[in-house]
Design a protein around this motif. Sequence first.
Motif: not given
Length: 162
Positions: A36-43, A77-80, A130-137
């Motif tokens: 999740a941290t890497r996804v947010v950084a990329a976004q 970004i905010c969601l995750l 919770r984290i999986q849902w946030a990452v997918r969304s």
Amino acid sequence: MEPLLRTRDDVAAGIRVGWELLHLLQLSVRSLEDTATRVVAAQIAGVIALWTQLYTFEERVPAALAWSAWGILLVSICLLGFRITPRRLAEFWGRLDTRTSSPCDDPLEEADEVEIVAELTTALRAQRDRIQWAVRSSVALGIVGIALAALAYMVDKGLYSP
């Protein structure tokens, strides 16, 4: 066929397996937090890249598409990001620590140990979900945002090129 009576060794083996599965679940949650941290950084990098180009769209339609894409990327970004802020993660892991520290002061009965494993498993599964849902969304919104940005570029270059 399952035996009618379980021996003490069977119960101890079951508890050991429970602890091992709990450990795997903990590793899974930690890995998901890292992902999740890497996804947010990329976004964030994508939002910055699009932000630098927003004012290059002179026509209304491409500009509206680009601004929409930028807004959707911010929402993703905010969601995750809110789910994985260091404070939230520290609070979650702190709650797990306080939940298990007091019962471990005295020697544990098997029933108490089973209860601890069950509580920790429930808490970790809820956090993982919770984290999986946030990452997918967040990823889904990011894909929509990137698609809108690409459409904005195609419309701008295809329909409004000089």
